[in-house]
Design a protein around this motif. Structure first.
Motif, short mmCIF file in Angstrom:
data_model
loop_
_atom_site.label_atom_id
_atom_site.label_comp_id
_atom_site.label_asym_id
_atom_site.label_seq_id
_atom_site.Cartn_x
_atom_site.Cartn_y
_atom_site.Cartn_z
N CYS A 153 0.81 -1.18 -0.03
CA CYS A 153 -0.19 0.09 0.03
C CYS A 153 0.84 1.23 -0.02
CB CYS A 153 -0.92 0.14 1.41
SG CYS A 153 -1.86 -1.38 1.64
N GLU A 177 -2.84 4.57 -0.32
CA GLU A 177 -4.35 4.29 -0.63
C GLU A 177 -5.49 4.38 0.23
OE1 GLU A 177 -4.63 2.61 -3.38
OE2 GLU A 177 -2.63 1.61 -4.10
N ALA A 199 -8.73 3.58 -1.37
CA ALA A 199 -8.93 2.48 -1.77
C ALA A 199 -9.30 1.20 -0.59
CB ALA A 199 -7.89 1.76 -2.73
N ASP A 225 -3.21 -6.30 -5.25
CA ASP A 225 -2.98 -4.80 -5.07
C ASP A 225 -4.20 -4.35 -4.19
OD1 ASP A 225 -1.17 -4.76 -6.68
OD2 ASP A 225 -1.73 -3.51 -8.41
N ASP A 240 -5.86 -1.68 -4.82
CA ASP A 240 -6.90 -0.91 -5.41
C ASP A 240 -8.11 -1.65 -6.24
OD1 ASP A 240 -5.40 -2.06 -7.57
OD2 ASP A 240 -4.91 -0.25 -8.12
N GLN A 242 -7.72 -3.67 -8.47
CA GLN A 242 -7.68 -4.22 -9.74
C GLN A 242 -7.01 -5.58 -9.96
OE1 GLN A 242 -4.78 -1.12 -11.12
NE2 GLN A 242 -6.20 -0.93 -12.60
N ARG A 263 -8.97 0.95 -11.24
CA ARG A 263 -9.05 1.27 -9.87
C ARG A 263 -10.36 1.63 -9.13
NH1 ARG A 263 -5.32 3.32 -6.47
NH2 ARG A 263 -3.21 2.45 -7.06
N THR A 299 -3.23 5.92 -10.07
CA THR A 299 -1.88 4.81 -10.26
C THR A 299 -0.81 5.67 -9.78
OG1 THR A 299 -0.87 3.49 -11.84
CG2 THR A 299 -1.79 5.53 -12.61
#
Ligand code: UDP
Ligand code: MG
Length: 315
Positions: A10, A13, A16, A94, A96, A98, A201, A206
């Motif tokens: 992270c 983040e 997210a 990740d 996010d 993704q 995301r 990003t």
């Protein structure tokens, strides 16, 4: 049935993280036969990420964290996560979303029932990504395919489920210039590839700039191929040969037709061209030398400032 360690690098983040935690919690409820451990690696975030992680760790004892003293990059975060993980299975994801956590049950099945050592994922469509970026990414993978013996799949993500055996092998590769996508291929074992469509995301932005990706691709090439060195050596040989042929032609011409002074502009072009090639090849050489230099310093890959993982507190 065993324990799954989920490693989440992270870096800034805060937007997210709540979504991620919610998602992974609901997945863990679908997989009640496994214990979970969620390791958040705070890679020197400057926002509220670390506070959010510590709050989560108070509410949920499965949440572990490692906090770096500064930003060391995703590769270092992945290494730290693997190093501190204790699960029988380890998955890198990740923050996010993704890397859809919903794929996890299917990945687990491939390891349990089909006998794979790791399950990797690739994006088939780079939907939602700038076109020029996709184009360069494609070129990079094509180039790597041709110049390196280690297989690096196009569109491969870091989203990967591994067995303990696989992780232990990966940890043995403690090089400083890490290019994980190549390291996975290098250690071998049986890997199953799952494909999924690119997901955007959930929140935040990003962390990769175009320039950042470009430098990362050079890292990949230098780490997994020495072809550029061979290419520069061949270029050198080619020019020697060319020079030799020219010498013979010029001597023959002078003997036959005398020596009118001419050819100054072409001489300048040749000198510029050849010295350009020389500098370029020296640059390639320098790139490898620089990597070797960094590697020989044996600096740690990361500095852990704080963690709640038992047995690692004072490292
Ligand atoms: N990340 C990190 N350190 C960094 C950059 C990124 O730990 O220096 C993490 C980031 O928090 C995210 C993951 O790596 O969980 C992927 O980053 P990002 O989404 O920016 O990359 P992309 O998905 O665009 O390739
Ligand atoms: Mg991302």
């Amino acid at each position: 049935m065993g324990k799954i360690s989920v490693i989440v690098p992270c870096y800034n983040e805060q937007e997210a993280l709540p979504h991620f935690y919610q998602e992974i919690s609901s997945i863990s409820k679908q997989m009640l036969e496994y214990d979970f451990e969620i390791i958040f690696v705070n890679d020197g975030s400057e926002d509220q990420t670390f506070e959010m992680i510590t709050d989560l760790s108070v509410q949920d004892e499965r949440v572990k964290y490692i906090s770096f003293s500064r930003n060391f990059g995703k590769e270092a975060a992945i290494y730290a996560g693997l190093f501190y993980s204790s699960g029988d299975y380890v998955v890198i994801m990740d923050a996010d979303l993704q890397d859809p956590p919903a794929l996890l049950p299917e990945m687990m099945r491939a390891i349990q029932e089909e006998g794979y050592d790791s399950v990797a994922t690739r994006r088939v469509l780079r939907k939602g990504e700038p076109l020029i970026r996709s184009f360069f990414a494609r070129c990079f993978y094509k180039l790597m395919h041709n110049i390196s013996r280690t297989e690096i799949a196009d569109g491969a993500r870091d989203y990967r489920l591994m067995t303990r055996k696989f992780v232990d092998s990966l940890l043995k590769l403690s090089e400083y210039n890490r290019f994980s996508k190549g390291l996975y291929g290098w250690i071998g074992y049986k890997t199953k590839w799952l494909e999924f469509e690119n997901v955007e995301r959930v929140a935040g932005e990003t962390k990769w700039s175009f320039w950042g990706l470009f430098l990362y691709s050079i890292e990949g090439i230098v780490a997994f191929s020495t072809a550029p060195l061979a290419i520069s050596a061949f270029t050198g040989m080619f020019f020697c040969l060319l020079a030799f042929i020219f010498i013979i032609i010029i001597i023959a011409r002078t003997l036959m037709f005398g020596d009118p002074v001419a050819g100054w502009p072409s001489m300048v072009c040749i000198i510029l061209f050849v010295s350009g090639i020389q500098l370029f090849c020296m640059g390639i050489l320098g790139e490898y030398l620089a990597k070797t230099y960094l590697e020989t310093k044996h600096r740690p890959l990361f500095i852990c400032q704080e963690t709640n993982i038992q047995g690692h507190n004072n490292e």
